[in-house]
Design a protein around this motif. Structure first.
Motif, PDB file in Angstrom:
ATOM      1  N   LEU A 117     -66.745  50.284   4.530  1.00 19.98           N
ATOM      2  CA  LEU A 117     -66.660  49.968   3.105  1.00 19.98           C
ATOM      3  C   LEU A 117     -65.768  48.746   2.885  1.00 19.98           C
ATOM      4  CD1 LEU A 117     -67.158  50.499   0.122  1.00 19.98           C
ATOM      5  CD2 LEU A 117     -65.256  52.149   0.170  1.00 19.98           C
ATOM      6  N   LYS A 118     -64.643  48.717   3.558  1.00 20.42           N
ATOM      7  CA  LYS A 118     -63.739  47.579   3.441  1.00 20.42           C
ATOM      8  C   LYS A 118     -64.420  46.288   3.886  1.00 20.42           C
ATOM      9  CE  LYS A 118     -59.127  46.072   4.918  1.00 20.42           C
ATOM     10  NZ  LYS A 118     -57.923  46.442   5.730  1.00 20.42           N
ATOM     11  N   ARG A 119     -65.164  46.367   4.972  1.00 19.94           N
ATOM     12  CA  ARG A 119     -65.854  45.187   5.499  1.00 19.94           C
ATOM     13  C   ARG A 119     -66.911  44.687   4.524  1.00 19.94           C
ATOM     14  NH1 ARG A 119     -70.409  45.261   8.825  1.00 19.94           N
ATOM     15  NH2 ARG A 119     -70.770  43.345   9.992  1.00 19.94           N
ATOM     16  N   PHE A 120     -67.695  45.589   3.970  1.00 20.35           N
ATOM     17  CA  PHE A 120     -68.715  45.187   3.001  1.00 20.35           C
ATOM     18  C   PHE A 120     -68.074  44.560   1.767  1.00 20.35           C
ATOM     19  CE2 PHE A 120     -71.531  48.572   5.004  1.00 20.35           C
ATOM     20  CZ  PHE A 120     -72.420  47.669   5.561  1.00 20.35           C
ATOM     21  N   GLU A 121     -66.997  45.172   1.268  1.00 22.01           N
ATOM     22  CA  GLU A 121     -66.377  44.688   0.040  1.00 22.01           C
ATOM     23  C   GLU A 121     -65.667  43.359   0.240  1.00 22.01           C
ATOM     24  OE1 GLU A 121     -65.549  48.730  -2.539  1.00 22.01           O
ATOM     25  OE2 GLU A 121     -63.955  48.021  -1.197  1.00 22.01           O
ATOM     26  N   GLN A 122     -65.214  43.085   1.452  1.00 25.27           N
ATOM     27  CA  GLN A 122     -64.509  41.832   1.716  1.00 25.27           C
ATOM     28  C   GLN A 122     -65.451  40.676   2.018  1.00 25.27           C
ATOM     29  OE1 GLN A 122     -61.735  42.792   4.873  1.00 25.27           O
ATOM     30  NE2 GLN A 122     -60.152  43.430   3.428  1.00 25.27           N
ATOM     31  N   MET A 179     -86.083  67.335  33.319  1.00 21.62           N
ATOM     32  CA  MET A 179     -86.315  66.097  32.572  1.00 21.62           C
ATOM     33  C   MET A 179     -84.979  65.613  32.030  1.00 21.62           C
ATOM     34  SD  MET A 179     -88.886  65.260  29.391  1.00 21.62           S
ATOM     35  CE  MET A 179     -90.316  65.227  30.491  1.00 21.62           C
ATOM     36  N   MET A 180     -84.703  64.320  32.209  1.00 26.62           N
ATOM     37  CA  MET A 180     -83.408  63.748  31.845  1.00 26.62           C
ATOM     38  C   MET A 180     -83.640  62.566  30.909  1.00 26.62           C
ATOM     39  SD  MET A 180     -81.797  63.821  35.741  1.00 26.62           S
ATOM     40  CE  MET A 180     -80.066  63.675  35.249  1.00 26.62           C
ATOM     41  N   VAL A 181     -82.974  62.573  29.764  1.00 26.97           N
ATOM     42  CA  VAL A 181     -83.134  61.525  28.756  1.00 26.97           C
ATOM     43  C   VAL A 181     -81.801  60.827  28.535  1.00 26.97           C
ATOM     44  CG1 VAL A 181     -83.773  60.989  26.379  1.00 26.97           C
ATOM     45  CG2 VAL A 181     -84.986  62.795  27.621  1.00 26.97           C
ATOM     46  N   SER A 182     -81.805  59.536  28.706  1.00 30.89           N
ATOM     47  CA  SER A 182     -80.651  58.678  28.423  1.00 30.89           C
ATOM     48  C   SER A 182     -81.054  57.771  27.268  1.00 30.89           C
ATOM     49  CB  SER A 182     -80.287  57.861  29.677  1.00 30.89           C
ATOM     50  OG  SER A 182     -79.195  57.001  29.445  1.00 30.89           O
ATOM     51  N   LEU A 183     -80.451  57.962  26.092  1.00 25.10           N
ATOM     52  CA  LEU A 183     -80.948  57.319  24.871  1.00 25.10           C
ATOM     53  C   LEU A 183     -79.812  56.664  24.107  1.00 25.10           C
ATOM     54  CD1 LEU A 183     -83.517  58.811  22.393  1.00 25.10           C
ATOM     55  CD2 LEU A 183     -81.409  57.824  21.502  1.00 25.10           C
ATOM     56  N   ILE A 184     -80.076  55.448  23.642  1.00 30.07           N
ATOM     57  CA  ILE A 184     -79.093  54.737  22.822  1.00 30.07           C
ATOM     58  C   ILE A 184     -79.796  54.176  21.596  1.00 30.07           C
ATOM     59  CG2 ILE A 184     -79.323  52.453  23.929  1.00 30.07           C
ATOM     60  CD1 ILE A 184     -76.093  52.567  23.899  1.00 30.07           C
ATOM     61  N   GLN A 185     -79.079  54.208  20.459  1.00 30.77           N
ATOM     62  CA  GLN A 185     -79.705  53.838  19.189  1.00 30.77           C
ATOM     63  C   GLN A 185     -78.668  53.230  18.269  1.00 30.77           C
ATOM     64  OE1 GLN A 185     -80.884  55.891  15.706  1.00 30.77           O
ATOM     65  NE2 GLN A 185     -81.374  53.727  15.562  1.00 30.77           N
ATOM     66  N   SER A 186     -79.052  52.193  17.521  1.00 26.19           N
ATOM     67  CA  SER A 186     -78.037  51.434  16.803  1.00 26.19           C
ATOM     68  C   SER A 186     -78.624  50.667  15.635  1.00 26.19           C
ATOM     69  CB  SER A 186     -77.383  50.429  17.776  1.00 26.19           C
ATOM     70  OG  SER A 186     -76.479  49.579  17.110  1.00 26.19           O
ATOM     71  N   ASN A 187     -77.755  50.410  14.635  1.00 23.71           N
ATOM     72  CA  ASN A 187     -78.040  49.460  13.567  1.00 23.71           C
ATOM     73  C   ASN A 187     -77.369  48.115  13.807  1.00 23.71           C
ATOM     74  OD1 ASN A 187     -79.414  51.476  12.290  1.00 23.71           O
ATOM     75  ND2 ASN A 187     -78.016  51.682  10.575  1.00 23.71           N
ATOM     76  N   TYR A 188     -76.723  47.950  14.932  1.00 15.30           N
ATOM     77  CA  TYR A 188     -75.902  46.826  15.365  1.00 15.30           C
ATOM     78  C   TYR A 188     -74.562  46.818  14.642  1.00 15.30           C
ATOM     79  CZ  TYR A 188     -74.195  42.318  16.942  1.00 15.30           C
ATOM     80  OH  TYR A 188     -73.416  41.331  17.472  1.00 15.30           O
ATOM     81  N   ARG A 189     -74.142  45.693  14.115  1.00 14.80           N
ATOM     82  CA  ARG A 189     -72.760  45.539  13.666  1.00 14.80           C
ATOM     83  C   ARG A 189     -72.496  46.336  12.388  1.00 14.80           C
ATOM     84  NH1 ARG A 189     -69.368  41.398  15.143  1.00 14.80           N
ATOM     85  NH2 ARG A 189     -71.102  40.050  15.736  1.00 14.80           N
ATOM     86  N   GLY A 190     -71.380  47.082  12.396  1.00 12.02           N
ATOM     87  CA  GLY A 190     -71.058  47.891  11.243  1.00 12.02           C
ATOM     88  C   GLY A 190     -72.118  48.953  11.030  1.00 12.02           C
TER      89      GLY A 190
END
Length: 594
Positions: free
Chosen positions: A200-205, A409-420
């Motif tokens: 929130l601080k990052r968005f507002e600044q 069965m083995m699952v290695s998963l990564i997921q992201s919106n990137y920065r912030g």
């Protein structure tokens, strides 16, 4: 090892982490009591989790329990991973969601093969680099906010591609737990609460002009984020996930949800069209594995991800016996950091969407690794490493999770919106934020990672997998922008060279080297920060920090754990099937099994 352990113990005796204090609404205070003793293992760690029939490790305890419920109901590890990932998009919106991208490595015991999926999205097909630059008004990089850094979100399509190949339950059933939690509510976890405050601080600044009204109403309606323990609901996301479960993948990319998303993005200045969404597709890719030591192999996904950077580090480091020094010694730290810098010089030069730029395969050979190792001066930091001649960084907010089922069965998963939390943009009524992954394009037309129509940007998020003696052994991930490849290697070194158990390997103090050449900078420099900064946790001994500075490294101590990633792992004994799991003390997560 003694100095390293002493440093970590000293941290426990001095302060309560700021995040823990802030979560309680209290300022940091002196802590007059340290860690208790343990019957086995290091005093600064806890036991790994051991089970037999199934296991999950995620960044949120409720998501872990969702995964276990799916496994107990007969779902595969892929079903459980999808269900947990959907729940994390609700519960950990600071790290992921269906507005972002997904990568995964899956081991299938039936075929005895590793499968990789690249679920990353592309830029608008009808927008050229010159047209994009005109919108940037002279800026030399893409912004982190607004419509311009958004790429097509790939997560939902990747879910359905994985499910088609390995799923057992319906997608509606897999998404149902997240739908229920979104409607009925869940309590905010402490670390996630802190990240909401920071976002929130990052968005507002920000000085950028972008539509934050929908995001504010969703997560910050009272002018502040929900606090730890506060019940949070997201009925819009519940409706969106329910629609996807009922109507399938096309609901998002070529159906009832698409027109609203496209219309909103175009209102915000985006060049995306409905065809961009309809034409999106994930790709099955082949993981590459590189041998390290003692029969261990590290496996990663190819570009446009940065996974091969970890493999390059491994190829460099196998030329030196790190175990001759203590883990917290300046010698071991120096070799790890210089290997990272060498690998990332190549990342900045060569890593990009393979549909637009070929990747030099020689970068992964033993011979190339040995040649790069020769460039390391054992006595001092080299001021600048350039890329090799073979025949990114930035802090990112991400979630990593892993699930293993009773069949192996083995699952290695990564997921992201990137920065912030992402771009700041939320289409009306959808309940999720669009990613800002396009911030990682270069604007230099000569660069392999240059923006182009219909192109995927360089990607930081990477799942990992480890083989032992040629057999599938361990899922592994460590979230956090440019921290990820160096984090993978630090954990592997802790396991292989220093004999730590799975939990200790993640709890041990880490470093994050930031800076050096970037995949967003001009192809031939000059680079803004060729040496970079070595950030370390307080568990690194003071004498080691002093020695590294004498060797020419720029070292800073950071004590809140936030920039050092978030780790999860599950190892499976190939003979007995017994599962050992670990999670990240720097997050809210939980590893659990049955």
């Amino acid at each position: 090892m003694r100095a390293f352990l002493t440093g970590v113990a000293a941290l426990a005796l001095t302060t309560v982490p700021a995040a823990a204090q802030d979560a309680q609404g209290l300022p940091p205070v002196e802590q007059q009591i340290g860690a208790g003793g343990r019957p086995v293992g290091a005093n600064w760690s806890r036991s790994p989790v051991i089970a037999q029939h199934g296991m999950a490790a995620t960044a949120h305890p409720l998501a872990t329990q969702v995964a276990l419920d799916v496994l107990k109901d007969g779902g595969s590890a892929v079903d459980a991973a999808i269900a947990a990932n959907a729940a994390l998009g609700l519960m950990e919106p600071t790290g992921n969601g269906i507005g972002g991208d997904l990568f995964a490595i899956i081991y299938d015991p039936k075929t005895q093969q590793l499968y990789g999926i690249n679920g990353s999205g592309r830029s608008p097909k009808e927008q050229t680099l010159d047209q994009l630059k005109a919108k940037l008004n002279g800026a030399d990089a893409l912004p982190p906010f607004g419509a311009l850094p958004i790429t097509i979100p790939g997560t939902v399509d990747a879910w359905f591609a994985m499910h088609e190949k390995f799923g057992r339950r319906s997608m509606a059933d897999n998404l149902a737990p997240a739908v229920r939690y979104a409607r009925e509510g869940h309590p905010i976890a402490p670390v996630i609460g802190r990240y909401l405050t920071l976002n929130l601080k990052r968005f507002e600044q920000s000085s950028a002009e972008f539509d934050f009204a929908n995001a504010r109403k969703l997560w910050f309606a009272d002018g502040a984020p929900p606090a730890a323990g506060e019940i949070f609901t997201n009925p819009d996301l519940a409706n969106t996930l329910e629609t996807i479960g009922r109507e399938g993948r096309d609901a998002y990319y070529d159906g009832s949800l698409t027109d609203g998303m496209v219309a909103y993005l175009q209102e915000q200045g985006s060049a995306f069209t409905r065809d961009d969404f309809a034409d999106h597709h994930s790709e099955w890719v082949e993981p590459a594995c590189v041998a390290y030591k003692k029969g261990y192999e590290l496996c990663e996904l190819p570009p446009n991800s940065q996974g091969f950077a970890a493999l390059q580090m491994v190829n460099i480091l196998k030329s030196v016996d790190l175990s001759q020094w203590e883990r917290g010694s300046p010698e071991a730290m120096h070799y790890l950091v210089e290997a990272k810098r060498l690998a990332y010089a190549d990342v900045a030069r060569f890593y990009a969407d393979p549909d637009f730029a070929s990747f030099p395969q020689d970068l992964l050979t033993d011979e190339y690794g040995a040649e790069r190792f020769k460039l390391i001066d054992p006595a001092k930091a080299t001021p600048e490493f350039g890329p090799g001649e073979p025949k990114l960084e930035g802090e990112g907010d991400t979630t990593y999770m892993t699930v293993v089922d009773g069949d192996g069965m083995m699952v290695s998963l990564i997921q992201s919106n990137y920065r912030g939390m992402g771009s700041g943009l939320v289409a009306p009524g959808t309940g999720f934020m669009f990613q800002d992954r396009g911030e990682l394009y270069s604007l230099d037309p000569a660069h392999p990672n240059a923006y182009a129509p219909g192109k995927r940007p360089f990607h930081t998020i990477i799942p990992a997998f480890v083989k032992k003696d040629g057999k599938p052994y361990m899922t592994l991930g460590l979230m956090g922008g440019g921290m990820q490849p160096q984090g993978h290697v630090q954990v592997l070194v802790n396991l292989v060279d220093y004999g730590m158990n799975l939990q200790e390997a993640g709890d041990a103090a880490r470093f994050n080297h930031d800076g050096g050449p970037q995949p967003t900078e001009e192809l031939d420099g000059p680079f803004a920060d060729p040496l970079g900064t070595l950030y370390v946790e307080p568990g690194i001994p003071a004498e080691t920090i002093a020695a590294l500075r004498e060797m020419g490294h720029t070292v800073e101590v950071v004590d809140d754990g936030m920039m050092f990633g978030g780790y999860q792992a599950i190892a499976r004994d190939p003979e007995t099937g017994v599962l050992t799991g670990a999670t990240e003390m720097r997050k809210d997560g939980q590893a659990s099994g049955y």
